[in-house]
Scaffold this active site. Structure first.
Site, mmCIF file in Angstrom:
data_model
loop_
_atom_site.group_PDB
_atom_site.id
_atom_site.type_symbol
_atom_site.label_atom_id
_atom_site.label_comp_id
_atom_site.label_asym_id
_atom_site.label_seq_id
_atom_site.Cartn_x
_atom_site.Cartn_y
_atom_site.Cartn_z
ATOM 1 N N SER A 141 39.436 36.892 41.433
ATOM 2 C CA SER A 141 39.907 38.265 41.594
ATOM 3 C C SER A 141 41.271 38.236 42.262
ATOM 4 O O SER A 141 41.693 37.207 42.814
ATOM 5 C CB SER A 141 38.920 39.064 42.460
ATOM 6 N N TYR A 154 33.258 40.490 49.525
ATOM 7 C CA TYR A 154 33.774 40.284 48.169
ATOM 8 C C TYR A 154 34.901 39.258 48.166
ATOM 9 O O TYR A 154 34.934 38.353 47.330
ATOM 10 C CB TYR A 154 34.268 41.619 47.607
#
Length: 269
Positions: A141, A154
């Site tokens: 990401s 995350y």
């Protein structure tokens, strides 16, 4: 890498980036084994691929379920007889600061986002080694490049994917198996909408976070899928998806400690 008549296993293929990547590979005549936890999403993806002349199988798998992951290679080999690409895309999101997020939710996210990548890689690596040219594609990401507040869990999982991918690439150097790590920026998927939030987080804080996420998630998944497929063809070790990902990657290299001050001002604007 010519993906025509190769076989790719794609996790999280029932929607978003996983579905878009599967479609992009299929347009290049790559056969597909699609894995997801959502049976309706898998069925829809398979229907979208039905007009393309590729062999498609669907596999209902939770990547956090180690027994299911261990059983998947046999099912794929039974249907396709070979595996040349593994796209570890399945992932979930979890908002909230470290102190807000409870231990069970933190572990839930890590089991899917990181342990799922490790488990799938461990399960399929022997099959990939049997190919004359194979590639593992792990989706990290933009938050595997920088770590904003409110994304402790995350970001930790996506940095772990990045570190694992880089080390694995070095370990496999000289073999027939290569490794790519993908860093998507703001792609308009449902991941933010479906994200878990702390149970005691104020409703206005949750609404504000979702609104900001929707504002930042602008790239169509189809565009992201094409970028990833082209990166595979070009044998790229790092695939940056979007101008925001390229900007953040450069900024983090130029200012590895103080980049957040700059990004905070840009986000406010």
């Amino acid at each position: 890498m010519n993906v025509s008549n190769r076989v790719a296993v794609v996790t999280g293929a029932g929607s978003g980036i996983g579905r878009a990547t599967a479609l992009a590979l299929a347009r290049r005549c790559c056969h597909l084994a699609l894995a997801d936890i959502d049976p309706a999403g898998l069925k829809e993806t398979a229907w979208m691929l039905s007009s393309l002349r590729v062999r498609v199988t669907t596999h209902l798998v939770d990547v956090a379920d180690r027994a299911a992951v261990r059983a998947l290679p046999a099912a794929v080999m039974d249907a396709h007889k070979r595996v040349d690409l593994l796209v570890n895309n399945a992932g979930v999101a979890l908002g909230g600061s470290f102190e807000q997020v409870d231990e069970d939710d933190f572990d839930w996210l890590m089991d899917i986002n990181f342990n799922g990548v490790v488990g799938m890689t461990r399960a399929f690596l022997p099959l990939l080694r049997a190919s004359d040219e194979a590639r593992i594609v792990n989706v990290s990401s933009i938050y595997g490049l920088v770590s904003p507040p409110g994304q402790a869990a995350y970001s930790a999982s996506k940095f772990a994917v990045r570190g694992f991918s880089n080390a694995l690439r070095h370990e496999l150097d000289g073999s027939t198996v290569a490794v790519s790590v993908v860093h998507p920026g703001g792609v308009a998927t449902a991941i933010a909408k479906n994200a878990r939030v702390p149970r005691d987080a104020p409703a206005e804080e949750i609404a504000r976070g979702r609104k900001l996420s929707e504002k930042l998630l602008r790239m169509e998944p189809e565009t992201a899928g094409e970028i990833i497929a082209r990166g595979i063809e070009r044998r790229q070790a790092r695939i940056l998806v979007g101008n925001d990902a390229r900007f953040v990657s450069l900024l983090e290299r130029l200012s590895p400690v103080n980049y957040w001050r700059i990004l905070k001002k840009a986000t406010a604007r």
